[in-house]
Design an enzyme around this catalytic site. Structure first.
Site, PDB file in Angstrom:
ATOM      1  N   HIS A   1       0.829  -1.206   0.000  1.00 13.07           N
ATOM      2  CA  HIS A   1       0.000   0.000   0.000  1.00 13.07           C
ATOM      3  C   HIS A   1       0.860   1.250   0.000  1.00 13.07           C
ATOM      4  O   HIS A   1       0.548   2.249  -0.661  1.00 13.07           O
ATOM      5  CB  HIS A   1      -0.910   0.008   1.236  1.00 13.07           C
TER       6      HIS A   1
ATOM      7  N   CYS B   1      -1.786  -3.920 -17.809  1.00 11.24           N
ATOM      8  CA  CYS B   1      -2.562  -3.026 -16.952  1.00 11.24           C
ATOM      9  C   CYS B   1      -2.300  -3.261 -15.469  1.00 11.24           C
ATOM     10  O   CYS B   1      -3.007  -2.735 -14.622  1.00 11.24           O
ATOM     11  CB  CYS B   1      -4.058  -3.133 -17.240  1.00 11.24           C
TER      12      CYS B   1
END
EC number: 2.7.3.9
Length: 562
Positions: free
Chosen positions: A184, A487
């Site tokens: 994160h 992606c």
């Protein structure tokens, strides 16, 4: 001068004095309450509620991925199971502080055992517990320091609540001793454009106030730098800033080979900012946001409006929409509420949609209608739709055939499962295109849960096994004349972006903040250069060696090109 290795996020470089994150609050004493269970319960309810509201407010301020993470933290803080744990300990005589310390620790262990999305959230509980205990004690919560001047922040890792609202006028760069390229901290640092090096274990020894250079492009921290080194770093930072402010051009290699640079988006509201940052379209629109916040599937009209808003922002440009990717770390009660021992290998993605085909049909109906709406009042977008978690040729045929029923002209699949990559030549005969999701492809190739910290070292898209699968898919696409894009998070790593193009990727999609760095590095190499750099990475024995080999090959190629 010494160097500390780590994983760089982006191409930035910065310098400044170190300021370390404050140490966590000590564990509360194990002593009985002196005010009684009712008063302690009232205290803990107020503290948990206040912290949850603060997290939600921080998320609203930060927006983007940070908002989703912080809202998830707030929900877990007020989870009924956790509340029961707190009540049980307070009833047994514990103080509110001690009850929080013990209950959150127990709940954390439970979530770790569950794994998946909840397992990922477990680490965030430490931060929430610290904030609740600080609230109970009436002291500031441990967090980002404020030395009164700009600084390089050094931490073991950052809680999402801290990363979300970093003051970028004060935080010159970020160093963590733990974490990896998909943590994160790394994702939020990339989203905010913060110069960062993560997973630098030796950074734990950096002293408060010492001057360091944080070189994300080289993936290292330079300690005790000379004045000459400091000046070189300043010059590089200035050059990079000038490049970022230069007119935005279409993504391309130095020989003119086009490499469209697209944006990964999760909500239509982010479209305008992506265009401002140079996105040439959308390479991945995650439709989960419409479903995850609801106990029931959204209606066709609700979906249609969101898709219409997105397509309107990208008239004349490609927009790749991924059908609902639920299951595993994104469970949905109305899609699949059955217990699974290993949900990452269970009924997720297209598998879950086939088991609930009405949801998939409604989504395709809404997409086709939104596309028609936008075309009716002007130039339309170039809508592409793809299925997630495809493993077989039969699944590909099923999805493409269904999309055709609803008038979707360009239908493709995600390559996230090694089986799809290995059979790319057969899969791409059925699909119009493929998009490689490097996060899941790495997870399944390395048999390493991407949400599990204990195996995070294996979750590295630089691994030659992963690169070989990407090369297999890229080669199949070239032979069949079918586009194969990227992606996953890997596309936002500038040097890896060059390698991916060398492996056959025809477009790259990433967080909008990464577009400038990737655009700049692509302009330094020809397609032949990119292929040579990719070959060097493919020949390496492991991820770290592949990264080093590519960096060496890229440096040598630039020297040759001069």
């Amino acid at each position: 001068m010494t160097t500390i290795p780590g994983v760089g996020i982006g191409l930035g470089v910065a310098q400044g004095p170190v300021a370390r994150m404050a140490e966590p609050l000590p564990a509360p004493d194990d002593e009985p309450s002196t005010i009684g269970a009712e008063a302690e319960t009232e205290r803990v309810r107020e503290a948990v509620s206040a912290v949850a509201r603060e997290l939600e407010e921080r998320g609203a301020q930060a927006g983007g991925s940070a908002r989703d993470v912080l809202e998830a933290q707030a929900m877990i803080a007020e989870d009924p199971s956790l509340e029961s744990e707190l009540d049980a300990r307070i009833s047994a005589g514990a103080t509110a502080e001690r009850a929080v310390h013990e209950a959150f620790a127990t709940f954390r262990e439970t979530l770790v055992a569950v794994g998946g999305y909840l397992g990922e959230r477990a680490a965030d509980l430490d931060d929430v517990a610290q904030r609740v205990i600080a609230r109970l004690r009436g002291v500031p919560a441990p967090g980002v320091p404020d030395p009164g001047h700009p600084f390089v922040l050094v931490a073991t890792d950052l809680a999402p609540a801290d990363t979300a609202l970093l003051d970028l006028d004060q935080v010159l760069a970020l160093i963590t001793s733990e974490g990896g390229p998909t943590s994160h901290t790394a994702i939020l640092a990339r989203e905010k454009g913060i110069v960062a090096v993560v997973g630098a274990a030796a950074a734990a020894d950096l002293a408060e106030g010492e001057t360091v250079i944080v070189d994300a492009a080289a993936g290292q921290i330079i300690t005790s730098p000379t004045e000459e080194e400091l000046q070189r770093a300043r010059n590089r930072a200035e050059t990079r800033a000038n490049a970022a402010s230069a007119p935005i051009t279409a993504g391309a290699l130095s020989d003119g080979t086009p490499v469209p640079l697209l944006a990964n988006l999760g909500k239509p509201e982010a479209a305008a900012d992506a265009v401002t940052q140079g996105a040439e379209g959308v390479g991945l629109f995650r439709t989960e946001f419409l479903f995850l916040s609801s106990t029931n599937a959204p209606t066709v009209d609700q979906q249609r409006e969101s898709y219409r808003q997105l397509l309107s922002e990208f008239r004349g440009k490609k927009v790749v929409v991924r059908a609902l990717d639920a299951g595993a770390d994104k469970p949905l009660a109305f899609l699949n509420d059955a217990h699974e021992e290993n949900p990452a290998l269970g009924l997720r993605g297209l598998r879950a949609l086939r088991a609930n085909e009405d949801i998939l049909r409604e989504q395709l109906t809404a997409l086709a209608a939104a596309d028609a709406d936008v075309r009716a009042d002007g130039e339309g977008a170039d809508l592409w739709v793809m299925a997630p978690m495809v493993a077989t040729v039969e699944e590909t045929s099923y999805f493409v055939g269904l999309a055709r029923e609803y008038g979707i002209k360009t239908a493709g699949i995600m390559i996230e499962v090694p089986a799809a990559a290995l059979l790319a030549d057969r899969v791409l005969r059925e699909a119009d295109f493929a998009s490689i999701g490097t996060n899941d492809l790495t997870q399944y190739t390395m048999a390493a849960d991407r949400l599990l910290g204990s195996v995070s070292a294996l979750q590295d898209p630089w691994h030659p096994a992963v690169l070989t699968l990407i090369h297999t898919a890229g080669r199949a696409g070239a032979e069949l004349g079918k586009p194969v894009g990227i992606c996953g998070e890997a596309a936002a790593d500038p040097l890896l972006a060059v390698v991916l193009v060398g492996l056959g990727a025809t477009s790259l999609s990433m967080a909008p903040s990464a577009l400038a760095d990737v655009r700049a590095i692509l302009l330094q190499y020809t397609l032949a250069d990119a292929r040579r750099i990719a070959e060097a990475a493919l020949a390496a024995p492991d991820a770290a060696s592949a990264r080093d080999a590519a960096r060496a090959a890229a440096t040598a190629q630039k020297e040759t090109n001069r």
